[in-house]
Design an enzyme around this catalytic site. Sequence first.
Site, PDB file in Angstrom:
ATOM      1  N   HIS A 137     162.022  25.445 -48.156  1.00 21.83           N
ATOM      2  CA  HIS A 137     163.413  25.388 -47.715  1.00 21.83           C
ATOM      3  C   HIS A 137     164.073  26.761 -47.731  1.00 21.83           C
ATOM      4  CE1 HIS A 137     163.049  21.042 -47.729  1.00 21.83           C
ATOM      5  NE2 HIS A 137     162.297  21.221 -48.801  1.00 21.83           N
ATOM      6  N   LYS A 177     155.590  56.044 -65.750  1.00 25.41           N
ATOM      7  CA  LYS A 177     155.505  55.994 -67.215  1.00 25.41           C
ATOM      8  C   LYS A 177     155.752  57.379 -67.807  1.00 25.41           C
ATOM      9  CE  LYS A 177     152.567  52.529 -69.095  1.00 25.41           C
ATOM     10  NZ  LYS A 177     151.262  52.011 -69.479  1.00 25.41           N
ATOM     11  N   GLU A 197     148.033  46.249 -58.192  1.00 22.07           N
ATOM     12  CA  GLU A 197     147.536  47.416 -58.945  1.00 22.07           C
ATOM     13  C   GLU A 197     146.082  47.713 -58.619  1.00 22.07           C
ATOM     14  OE1 GLU A 197     148.158  47.229 -63.227  1.00 22.07           O
ATOM     15  OE2 GLU A 197     149.913  48.508 -62.999  1.00 22.07           O
TER      16      GLU A 197
HETATM   17  O1  G6P Z   1     148.575  47.060 -72.321  1.00 21.45           O
HETATM   18  P1  G6P Z   1     149.378  48.283 -72.120  1.00 21.45           P
HETATM   19  O2  G6P Z   1     148.600  49.524 -72.404  1.00 21.45           O
HETATM   20  O3  G6P Z   1     150.645  48.235 -72.917  1.00 21.45           O
HETATM   21  O4  G6P Z   1     149.766  48.358 -70.623  1.00 21.45           O
HETATM   22  C1  G6P Z   1     150.593  47.430 -69.983  1.00 21.45           C
HETATM   23  C2  G6P Z   1     150.648  47.723 -68.503  1.00 21.45           C
HETATM   24  O5  G6P Z   1     151.072  49.065 -68.396  1.00 21.45           O
HETATM   25  C3  G6P Z   1     150.899  49.789 -67.208  1.00 21.45           C
HETATM   26  O6  G6P Z   1     152.055  49.833 -66.480  1.00 21.45           O
HETATM   27  C4  G6P Z   1     149.673  49.506 -66.408  1.00 21.45           C
HETATM   28  O7  G6P Z   1     149.808  49.949 -65.105  1.00 21.45           O
HETATM   29  C5  G6P Z   1     149.349  48.040 -66.416  1.00 21.45           C
HETATM   30  O8  G6P Z   1     148.108  47.852 -65.801  1.00 21.45           O
HETATM   31  C6  G6P Z   1     149.304  47.523 -67.816  1.00 21.45           C
HETATM   32  O9  G6P Z   1     148.936  46.168 -67.802  1.00 21.45           O
END
Ligand code: G6P
Length: 436
Positions: free
Chosen positions: A293, A404, A272
Amino acid sequence: MHVDIGAALASVADPGVEQATLDELDERVAAAHERIEQGRDDDEFGYASLNLPEATDAETIRDAVAPVADAESVITVGIGGSALGAKTITEALAEDPDSHVVLDNVDPEHVRRTLGGLSLADTAINVVSRSGTTAETLANFLVVREAYEDRGVDWTERIVVTTGDSGPLRALADQHDLPTLPVPEGVPGRFSALSAVGLVPPAILGIDIEGLLAGGRKAADDLAPSLYDSPAYAYGAMAYTLEEAGAKVNAVMPYAERLESFGEWFAQLWAESLGKDGRGQTPARALGATDQHSQLQLYRAGYRDKVVTFVRPRERADVAIPDPDHEDLSYLAGTDLGGLIDAEYEATVASLPAADRPALEIEIDRLDAESVGELLYAMEAACVLVGELADVETFTQPAVEWGKNATRALIRGEATEETAAIDDRERLRIGETESL
Ligand SMILES: O=P(O)(O)OC[C@H]1O[C@H](O)[C@H](O)[C@@H](O)[C@@H]1O
């Protein structure tokens, strides 16, 4: 922490790094170090992560978890940076490896089985989300809550929430008057292991969180303007230069079961942070000695696009190998499993330059809180250095946001640019009976 870069020099490996290239790079390392220190001084977004060992107050965390400190186990509801730090730390250091369960996926079968196998009355709930909006975390939180209710356990008495100032998780925490800890300012999730985000489960399980922070401080003190004086920067500078030389894959291979999740944590950190602008090493995960292995064949004889990063503790508790009662096994007589895994480590590291392939070595003193804190911090610093040298935006993850947004729009039934891309995507289905 100790780093050995010898097995990745151009004299023994291809891709490899010329000593002269490193000497030249060292000036850029000095400039990057100055930039990093400036960012730390100003508590600038991202760079503030490297101040966590000083900024995190262990006592505040201990106070917050006190009401659930009698729990025998912890279930973390979080994903990515809100889960992997705690998972890595507890896997490395908890007495009972099963005492921390992480619900970071929304695979229904997995969630049902996981909750079904827990004694919820003895299990604390650790809900973590920096944004407070992540669908997987919020959905799992609602499922976990209901499971507690169904079994007559008051979940509001068993929970600690770590989140930001706003968002649905914060609203729920306020609504139910739940104990909360803040996420640290200016720290992306994948850099937050040494804050409440990563330290609540270890604190509940009695792990030495002060030791973890002390290890982080030690690694911070070891940052210096030359890669030759700083193990973290030596690793970062080599990873960067090897990538430039063609090592597009970085396979992390710890020789310790208790560091298997470290590879997962490292993968998020590296991918990331550095996967930007058409570049960035692809992190791969392996485990020594097991993957000798399986994957080692590819590492020694496949494309010349990889570096293997070996990680091991220098000291470990041992198990004697009983005297064998067969002549062919006499080489095992008087040895122990620690001696065997160390011999395998030595042999496998050497096997790469012997095949003209690069390897990097990271050793910690032992698997204790201080060494683990040092390792996590040093890898974060290495990653920030690579970001500076590669001139990428280390602390953002815009490519992740697309998925997302698309997921949220799909669930809500909205028509967006992302859902149009899903509807319109090319398909060439094989193995379906109806005609296309
Ligand atoms: O902590 P949050 O806001 O729930 O995010 C959780 C995760 O979500 C996303 O996918 C980001 O790319 C991550 O970097 C992050 O750690």
